[in-house]
Design an enzyme around this catalytic site. Structure first.
Site, mmCIF file in Angstrom:
data_model
loop_
_atom_site.group_PDB
_atom_site.id
_atom_site.type_symbol
_atom_site.label_atom_id
_atom_site.label_comp_id
_atom_site.label_asym_id
_atom_site.label_seq_id
_atom_site.Cartn_x
_atom_site.Cartn_y
_atom_site.Cartn_z
ATOM 1 N N LYS A 13 0.842 -1.208 0.000
ATOM 2 C CA LYS A 13 0.000 0.000 0.000
ATOM 3 C C LYS A 13 0.876 1.257 0.000
ATOM 4 C CE LYS A 13 -2.123 -1.244 3.845
ATOM 5 N NZ LYS A 13 -1.394 -2.517 4.147
ATOM 6 N N ARG A 88 -10.082 0.159 8.556
ATOM 7 C CA ARG A 88 -9.693 -1.241 8.703
ATOM 8 C C ARG A 88 -10.546 -1.987 9.705
ATOM 9 N NH1 ARG A 88 -3.682 -0.090 8.720
ATOM 10 N NH2 ARG A 88 -3.036 -1.964 9.757
ATOM 11 N N ARG A 127 11.777 -5.326 5.223
ATOM 12 C CA ARG A 127 11.519 -3.907 4.908
ATOM 13 C C ARG A 127 12.444 -2.985 5.703
ATOM 14 N NH1 ARG A 127 5.582 -1.599 5.551
ATOM 15 N NH2 ARG A 127 5.803 -2.530 7.620
ATOM 16 N N ARG A 160 11.021 -0.910 11.135
ATOM 17 C CA ARG A 160 9.872 -0.558 11.981
ATOM 18 C C ARG A 160 9.786 -1.495 13.176
ATOM 19 N NH1 ARG A 160 4.624 0.542 8.177
ATOM 20 N NH2 ARG A 160 3.661 -0.780 9.769
ATOM 21 N N ARG A 171 -0.107 -9.161 13.366
ATOM 22 C CA ARG A 171 -0.767 -8.198 12.464
ATOM 23 C C ARG A 171 -1.556 -8.915 11.372
ATOM 24 N NH1 ARG A 171 4.267 -5.072 10.679
ATOM 25 N NH2 ARG A 171 2.868 -3.918 9.288
HETATM 26 P P1 AP5 Z 1 4.776 -1.548 1.948
HETATM 27 O O1 AP5 Z 1 4.406 -0.756 0.753
HETATM 28 O O2 AP5 Z 1 5.500 -0.895 3.051
HETATM 29 O O3 AP5 Z 1 3.481 -2.348 2.488
HETATM 30 P P2 AP5 Z 1 2.179 -1.804 3.222
HETATM 31 O O4 AP5 Z 1 1.003 -2.482 2.574
HETATM 32 O O5 AP5 Z 1 2.187 -0.331 3.276
HETATM 33 O O6 AP5 Z 1 2.398 -2.483 4.640
HETATM 34 P P3 AP5 Z 1 2.278 -1.838 6.106
HETATM 35 O O7 AP5 Z 1 3.092 -2.736 6.997
HETATM 36 O O8 AP5 Z 1 2.598 -0.416 6.121
HETATM 37 O O9 AP5 Z 1 0.768 -2.077 6.365
HETATM 38 P P4 AP5 Z 1 0.025 -2.005 7.674
HETATM 39 O O10 AP5 Z 1 -1.358 -1.913 7.194
HETATM 40 O O11 AP5 Z 1 0.292 -3.136 8.613
HETATM 41 O O12 AP5 Z 1 0.678 -0.751 8.430
HETATM 42 P P5 AP5 Z 1 0.109 0.655 8.821
HETATM 43 O O13 AP5 Z 1 1.248 1.579 8.815
HETATM 44 O O14 AP5 Z 1 -1.109 0.991 8.072
HETATM 45 O O15 AP5 Z 1 5.652 -2.800 1.422
HETATM 46 C C1 AP5 Z 1 6.192 -3.744 2.327
HETATM 47 C C2 AP5 Z 1 7.567 -4.204 1.827
HETATM 48 O O16 AP5 Z 1 7.416 -4.915 0.607
HETATM 49 C C3 AP5 Z 1 8.537 -3.040 1.509
HETATM 50 O O17 AP5 Z 1 9.823 -3.454 1.900
HETATM 51 C C4 AP5 Z 1 8.456 -2.886 -0.015
HETATM 52 O O18 AP5 Z 1 9.676 -2.406 -0.575
HETATM 53 C C5 AP5 Z 1 8.151 -4.314 -0.459
HETATM 54 N N1 AP5 Z 1 7.269 -4.363 -1.645
HETATM 55 C C6 AP5 Z 1 6.169 -3.614 -1.888
HETATM 56 N N2 AP5 Z 1 5.581 -3.973 -3.040
HETATM 57 C C7 AP5 Z 1 6.326 -5.003 -3.535
HETATM 58 C C8 AP5 Z 1 6.213 -5.827 -4.720
HETATM 59 N N3 AP5 Z 1 5.202 -5.675 -5.589
HETATM 60 N N4 AP5 Z 1 7.140 -6.784 -4.893
HETATM 61 C C9 AP5 Z 1 8.159 -6.963 -3.988
HETATM 62 N N5 AP5 Z 1 8.327 -6.229 -2.875
HETATM 63 C C10 AP5 Z 1 7.408 -5.250 -2.639
HETATM 64 O O19 AP5 Z 1 -0.339 0.407 10.335
HETATM 65 C C11 AP5 Z 1 0.592 0.161 11.366
HETATM 66 C C12 AP5 Z 1 -0.134 0.057 12.702
HETATM 67 O O20 AP5 Z 1 -0.781 1.320 12.992
HETATM 68 C C13 AP5 Z 1 -1.267 -0.973 12.778
HETATM 69 O O21 AP5 Z 1 -0.783 -2.253 13.122
HETATM 70 C C14 AP5 Z 1 -2.154 -0.373 13.869
HETATM 71 O O22 AP5 Z 1 -1.629 -0.614 15.141
HETATM 72 C C15 AP5 Z 1 -2.051 1.125 13.586
HETATM 73 N N6 AP5 Z 1 -3.088 1.604 12.666
HETATM 74 C C16 AP5 Z 1 -2.887 2.186 11.431
HETATM 75 N N7 AP5 Z 1 -4.052 2.505 10.858
HETATM 76 C C17 AP5 Z 1 -5.031 2.118 11.740
HETATM 77 C C18 AP5 Z 1 -6.450 2.147 11.686
HETATM 78 N N8 AP5 Z 1 -7.113 2.636 10.622
HETATM 79 N N9 AP5 Z 1 -7.116 1.673 12.759
HETATM 80 C C19 AP5 Z 1 -6.473 1.180 13.843
HETATM 81 N N10 AP5 Z 1 -5.134 1.092 13.933
HETATM 82 C C20 AP5 Z 1 -4.416 1.562 12.893
HETATM 83 MG MG MG Z 2 2.269 1.119 4.821
#
Ligand code: AP5
Ligand code: MG
Length: 215
Positions: A13, A88, A127, A160, A171
């Site tokens: 994402k 989410r 990552r 992270r 997660r």
């Molecule tokens: P990346 O693009 O970083 O993946 P992502 O989908 O953004 O993954 P996140 O870990 O950020 O998602 P998340 O939903 O758990 O975290 P968030 O920050 O929202 O890619 C990942 C890796 O893969 C990278 O190394 C990249 O280079 C590689 N990659 C990407 N695409 C690729 C491809 N096509 N091929 C190969 N490699 C690839 O949330 C974090 C925390 O915040 C949650 O756990 C929760 O505690 C809190 N939180 C956030 N939002 C909320 C909400 N709405 N409600 C409640 N809690 C929340």
């Molecule tokens: Mg992300």
């Protein structure tokens, strides 16, 4: 235009968001990034959120919806926005449905990025993120030109706190139980588009562009 990036942790994402925002002139709203910056700054919100994030659990809905509500009122959102990591839970999605009409917007498309579970674990544990500009890297799929240094801004790269194997597994479980129900929620509203996220970064970008160009 209002777009949502939906998908499990590690689906890509954040990686895809930059291009989408640039291509369509949208404001970028990542609840994860907003929460991480609150944790870093040690604000009251950050102190509350940290205990959940470190365990790989969701931050309570009431905290997150307030963040999104005030962010959507900022002027850069007038031309449209891309939501990454929100909603989410079904409660968050219902909240969004309630507040969007006040801003003259509706959800135009939910881009669901789907990736196999073993690949997600590999992506998250490998990552690295820039501590200055937030650009994502991966030790083998997208390494920086110079080890531990961001190609974009020269900032230091870090891992992270929630990317340890144990927290990643939690997660993924939380995604299945609390976020996956949104697939049916948005499917029934006929705004869901499925993106094959197992492909390389450029192919995923092309699939997203093909969908959004038709909106
Ligand atoms: P990346 O693009 O970083 O993946 P992502 O989908 O953004 O993954 P996140 O870990 O950020 O998602 P998340 O939903 O758990 O975290 P968030 O920050 O929202 O890619 C990942 C890796 O893969 C990278 O190394 C990249 O280079 C590689 N990659 C990407 N695409 C690729 C491809 N096509 N091929 C190969 N490699 C690839 O949330 C974090 C925390 O915040 C949650 O756990 C929760 O505690 C809190 N939180 C956030 N939002 C909320 C909400 N709405 N409600 C409640 N809690 C929340
Ligand atoms: Mg992300």
């Amino acid at each position: 235009m209002l777009l949502i990036l939906l998908g499990p942790p590690g689906a890509g994402k954040g990686t895809q968001a930059g291009q989408v925002v640039e291509d369509y002139g949208l404001a970028y709203i990542s609840t994860g990034a907003i929460l991480r910056s609150a944790v870093k700054e040690g604000t009251a919100l950050g102190q509350k959120a940290r205990q959940y994030m470190d365990l790989g659990q969701l931050v309570p809905d009431e905290l997150v919806v307030e963040i999104v509500k005030s962010r959507l009122q900022e002027s850069d959102c007038e031309k449209g926005a891309l939501l990454d990591g929100f909603p989410r839970t079904v409660e968050q999605a219902s909240f969004l449905e309630k507040v969007l009409p006040e801003t003259g917007k509706k959800v135009d498309c939910v881009l669901l990025i789907e990736v196999k579970e073993n690949e997600l674990i590999e992506r998250l544990t490998g990552r690295r993120v820039c501590s200055e500009c937030g650009t994502n890297y991966h030790l083998s799929h997208k390494p920086p030109k110079v080890r531990n240094v961001c190609d974009e801004c020269g900032g230091d790269l870090y891992q992270r706190d929630d990317d340890s194997l144990e927290t990643v597994k939690e997660r993924l479980e939380v995604y299945k139980s609390q976020t996956e129900p949104l697939i049916d929620f948005y499917n029934s509203r006929e705004v869901l588009a499925r993106i094959d996220g197992n492909q390389d970064i450029d192919s995923v970008r092309d699939q997203i562009k093909a969908v959004v160009d038709k909106l």
